[in-house]
Motif scaffolding. Structure first.
Motif, mmCIF file in Angstrom:
data_model
loop_
_atom_site.group_PDB
_atom_site.id
_atom_site.type_symbol
_atom_site.label_atom_id
_atom_site.label_comp_id
_atom_site.label_asym_id
_atom_site.label_seq_id
_atom_site.Cartn_x
_atom_site.Cartn_y
_atom_site.Cartn_z
ATOM 1 N N SER A 11 -4.525 -22.162 0.540
ATOM 2 C CA SER A 11 -6.442 -22.446 -0.080
ATOM 3 C C SER A 11 -7.234 -23.459 -0.483
ATOM 4 C CB SER A 11 -6.113 -21.704 -1.707
ATOM 5 O OG SER A 11 -5.336 -22.214 -2.417
ATOM 6 N N GLU A 193 7.400 -5.012 1.271
ATOM 7 C CA GLU A 193 7.678 -6.165 0.650
ATOM 8 C C GLU A 193 7.964 -7.563 1.428
ATOM 9 O OE1 GLU A 193 6.184 -7.086 -2.506
ATOM 10 O OE2 GLU A 193 5.446 -5.458 -2.849
ATOM 11 N N LEU A 196 4.999 -7.839 3.663
ATOM 12 C CA LEU A 196 3.555 -9.106 3.442
ATOM 13 C C LEU A 196 4.297 -10.510 3.205
ATOM 14 C CD1 LEU A 196 2.526 -6.336 0.882
ATOM 15 C CD2 LEU A 196 1.133 -6.787 2.620
ATOM 16 N N SER A 197 5.196 -10.056 3.107
ATOM 17 C CA SER A 197 6.233 -12.017 2.898
ATOM 18 C C SER A 197 5.832 -12.217 4.662
ATOM 19 C CB SER A 197 7.414 -11.893 2.390
ATOM 20 O OG SER A 197 8.049 -11.807 3.904
ATOM 21 N N PRO A 200 0.815 -14.986 4.428
ATOM 22 C CA PRO A 200 1.535 -14.915 3.046
ATOM 23 C C PRO A 200 -0.712 -15.203 2.474
ATOM 24 C CG PRO A 200 2.581 -16.896 3.901
ATOM 25 C CD PRO A 200 1.729 -15.936 4.722
ATOM 26 N N HIS A 201 -1.523 -15.518 3.016
ATOM 27 C CA HIS A 201 -2.946 -15.026 2.868
ATOM 28 C C HIS A 201 -3.249 -13.566 1.969
ATOM 29 C CE1 HIS A 201 -2.497 -13.571 6.901
ATOM 30 N NE2 HIS A 201 -4.268 -13.323 6.791
ATOM 31 N N ILE A 202 -2.074 -12.883 2.302
ATOM 32 C CA ILE A 202 -2.563 -11.475 1.831
ATOM 33 C C ILE A 202 -1.762 -11.002 0.510
ATOM 34 C CG2 ILE A 202 -1.997 -9.348 2.450
ATOM 35 C CD1 ILE A 202 -4.919 -10.803 3.744
ATOM 36 N N ASN A 203 -2.234 -10.528 -0.444
ATOM 37 C CA ASN A 203 -1.457 -10.049 -1.446
ATOM 38 C C ASN A 203 -1.249 -8.465 -1.557
ATOM 39 O OD1 ASN A 203 -1.879 -12.061 -3.058
ATOM 40 N ND2 ASN A 203 -4.389 -12.060 -3.510
ATOM 41 N N ARG A 204 -2.406 -7.529 -1.048
ATOM 42 C CA ARG A 204 -1.632 -6.054 -0.737
ATOM 43 C C ARG A 204 -2.473 -5.960 0.646
ATOM 44 N NH1 ARG A 204 -5.689 -2.775 -3.164
ATOM 45 N NH2 ARG A 204 -7.673 -4.038 -3.004
ATOM 46 N N ASP A 207 -5.731 -5.405 1.697
ATOM 47 C CA ASP A 207 -6.587 -7.182 1.807
ATOM 48 C C ASP A 207 -6.810 -7.168 3.660
ATOM 49 O OD1 ASP A 207 -6.939 -7.152 -0.606
ATOM 50 O OD2 ASP A 207 -4.551 -8.716 -0.926
#
Length: 227
Positions: A11, A193, A196-197, A200-204, A207
């Motif tokens: 970020s 999970e 998605l790990s 890292p720029h995505i939470n779910r 997104d």
């Protein structure tokens, strides 16, 4: 299991990278592997090979001008690896002009699961969609476009943006990383999970956003490349 390599934009604008072992399944591998090393894309600093593109770089997209790369995934395609699906060790080479003048130029090497942008009147008539992303393997004709098994490991890459994009590699339009809807990805619980790990720029899963065009198989719909 397979080792996946991730470089992603933080970020604050910095870049972080890591590698991780994760399942060697289609859902994971198709998200990481589209273009073989050497594929050329237009960036705001000129034509650059995909292995030299990093998060923070701006890549020219077909419909949204230059977009910032948020994520780059990579893995090594290893032929004849014990226990793997045979398709995971294959590549599809497109020789120069095999899809039309300058498509590609020069030769382009992709994973069979890489998705190429395709338009046809038959596609419109059968599905109601004017265009779709079609797996590279559907273009194989046994003459100009074939499937090959490399003799040594080959590094393959995929790029991710803030939304699904059409990008151009060696004159051929392909899609950027996006797993599609949750049910299309086919992962649940711990497997989701782990997946998605690696982003890292995505939470779910939501997104990743919507696909620009549907992903279809020409063989399933029984229409040809030249239709």
């Amino acid at each position: 299991m397979r080792r996946y390599e991730v470089v992603h934009l933080l970020s604050n604008g910095d870049i972080d990278d890591f590698s991780r072992l994760a399942p060697a399944t289609r859902a994971f591998e198709d998200s990481f592997a589209s273009l073989a090393h050497g594929a050329l894309l237009k960036t705001d600093r000129g034509m650059v090979a995909i292995e030299d593109i990093l998060p923070g770089d701006k890549v020219k997209t077909v419909t949204n001008n230059f977009q910032t790369v948020q994520w780059r995934g990579a893995m090594s395609l290893v032929p004849n690896a014990a226990g793997q699906d045979p398709r995971m060790g294959k590549l599809t080479p497109f020789s120069a002009d095999s899809l039309g003048i300058g498509r590609p130029m020069p030769d382009l090497m992709v994973r069979p699961s890489a998705r190429l942008y395709h338009r046809s009147s038959t596609l419109q008539r059968v599905t109601g969609h004017s265009a779709a992303f079609v797996p590279a393997t559907d273009f194989i004709d046994g003459v100009n476009i074939i499937e090959v098994q490399p003799q040594t490991p080959v590094q393959v890459f995929q790029l991710g943006f803030s939304s699904h994009e059409r990008i151009v590699a060696n004159g051929v339009e392909v899609d950027s990383q996006n797993p599609g809807a949750r049910h299309e990805l086919g992962l649940r619980g711990d497997m989701l999970e782990i997946y998605l790990s690696l982003f890292p720029h995505i939470n779910r899963i939501e997104d990743f956003g919507m696909l620009m065009h549907p992903r279809l198989s020409m063989h399933d719909l029984d229409f040809g490349v030249g239709a």
